[in-house]
Design a protein around this motif. Structure first.
Motif, PDB file in Angstrom:
ATOM      1  N   ALA A  86      -3.898  -1.805 -23.049  1.00 11.75           N
ATOM      2  CA  ALA A  86      -4.084  -1.841 -21.590  1.00 11.75           C
ATOM      3  C   ALA A  86      -5.267  -0.955 -21.214  1.00 11.75           C
ATOM      4  N   ARG A 110      -8.057  -1.081 -12.349  1.00  8.70           N
ATOM      5  CA  ARG A 110      -8.336  -1.641 -11.033  1.00  8.70           C
ATOM      6  C   ARG A 110      -7.064  -1.564 -10.209  1.00  8.70           C
ATOM      7  N   ILE A 149      -3.920  -2.935  -8.032  1.00  4.83           N
ATOM      8  CA  ILE A 149      -3.055  -4.090  -8.314  1.00  4.83           C
ATOM      9  C   ILE A 149      -2.311  -4.532  -7.051  1.00  4.83           C
ATOM     10  N   ILE A 164       1.356  -5.637  -5.847  1.00  3.15           N
ATOM     11  CA  ILE A 164       2.773  -5.601  -6.227  1.00  3.15           C
ATOM     12  C   ILE A 164       3.583  -6.351  -5.172  1.00  3.15           C
ATOM     13  N   THR A 208      -8.075 -11.063  -2.264  1.00  2.00           N
ATOM     14  CA  THR A 208      -9.167 -11.308  -3.214  1.00  2.00           C
ATOM     15  C   THR A 208     -10.380 -10.448  -2.882  1.00  2.00           C
ATOM     16  N   GLU A 240     -12.058  -2.968  -4.981  1.00  3.12           N
ATOM     17  CA  GLU A 240     -11.555  -3.126  -6.345  1.00  3.12           C
ATOM     18  C   GLU A 240     -10.452  -2.137  -6.734  1.00  3.12           C
ATOM     19  N   SER A 279      -4.819  -0.771  -4.201  1.00  3.75           N
ATOM     20  CA  SER A 279      -3.573  -1.474  -4.530  1.00  3.75           C
ATOM     21  C   SER A 279      -2.854  -1.859  -3.244  1.00  3.75           C
ATOM     22  N   ASP A 310       2.112 -15.918  -7.733  1.00  2.00           N
ATOM     23  CA  ASP A 310       1.154 -16.200  -8.805  1.00  2.00           C
ATOM     24  C   ASP A 310      -0.020 -15.230  -8.767  1.00  2.00           C
ATOM     25  N   ALA A 343      -0.080 -12.118  -7.532  1.00  3.63           N
ATOM     26  CA  ALA A 343       0.277 -10.705  -7.727  1.00  3.63           C
ATOM     27  C   ALA A 343       0.202 -10.304  -9.202  1.00  3.63           C
ATOM     28  N   ASP A 344      -0.004  -8.998  -9.432  1.00  8.04           N
ATOM     29  CA  ASP A 344      -0.031  -8.467 -10.796  1.00  8.04           C
ATOM     30  C   ASP A 344       1.359  -8.057 -11.249  1.00  8.04           C
ATOM     31  N   THR A 345       2.136  -7.526 -10.306  1.00  7.80           N
ATOM     32  CA  THR A 345       3.484  -7.054 -10.628  1.00  7.80           C
ATOM     33  C   THR A 345       4.443  -7.640  -9.596  1.00  7.80           C
TER      34      THR A 345
END
Ligand code: ATP
Ligand code: MG
Length: 196
Positions: A24, A28, A30, A32, A148, A152, A155, A169, A171-173
């Motif tokens: 990992a 950047r 994220i 959630i 989007t 950067e 979060s 879809d 989302a990161d978490t």
């Protein structure tokens, strides 16, 4: 299990975890999502806000809720420099006034958009946002575009039930709170300091 076998197993586990930590490497902000029907979505969002400001980061909260009741989190966080924008339209959803509700939603979304364009903010919590999409007050494409284009390193936490598939879809978490049981179902009233 013998001590030897236990030791070997722990060693293998440690190796696997170390490999994943090594793999990992991206840094950047994220997105959630806390969704599902169980209790804990909003509290998890505020827990993360506390974590962030405890490290000297800058966080802001936007709440897409109808009520204007006393808000324990706001009472503690706002004096610490966490800005809050609360839709607080009153219980107009019960009157089904779609036009005024949409307008209130879009005004609050406008505040959210400013935060989502501001690199000063490390964390933006959008509490109960999912309902704005499912009630068709706010197009899902607007939400995805804003996420989007955000800075950067920023979060974003989104809470609420029945989250739109595209947002899940994107989302990161994603954590789905599952109601194993809830005190309310046993007739226990919602409580200040526990439920709000
Ligand atoms: P919390 O704010 O406690 O973290 P939540 O954000 O997961 O809850 P919401 O759907 O936003 O849940 O619920 C708003 C209110 O309803 C809160 O007071 C919460 O305690 C309560 N609540 C949450 N889940 C349930 C449930 N399964 N049954 C009854 N009440 C619930
Ligand atoms: Mg909530």
């Amino acid at each position: 299990m013998s001590q030897d076998r236990h030791g070997e197993r722990q060693q293998r586990l440690k190796q696997k975890v170390d490999e994943r930590i090594e793999a990992a490497q991206l840094e950047r902000g994220i997105v959630i999502v806390y969704t599902g029907n169980g209790k804990g979505k909003t509290t998890a969002a505020f827990g993360t806000v506390c974590r962030a400001i405890g490290h000297g980061k800058k966080a802001a909260v936007v709440q897409f809720i109808k009520g204007n009741w006393d808000n324990g989190e706001r009472n503690i966080l706002e004096p610490l420099g966490v800005p809050f924008h609360v839709m607080a339209t009153g219980f107009t959803w019960e009157t089904q006034n779609k036009q005024t509700d949409t307008q209130a939603c879009l005004e609050t979304w406008h505040n959210a958009l400013q935060l989502l364009q501001d690199p000063q903010y490390d964390l933006v919590a959008l509490d109960e946002l999912t309902y704005m999409v499912s009630y068709h007050y706010l197009p899902i494409s607007d939400v995805i575009n804003a996420l989007t284009l955000r800075p950067e390193n920023q979060s974003v936490i989104i809470t609420g039930r029945a989250c739109h598939r595209e947002l899940l879809d994107f989302a990161d978490t994603v954590t789905e709170m599952r109601p194993v049981k809830h005190a309310f179902d046993a007739g226990i009233k919602a409580q200040k300091g526990i439920d709000w």
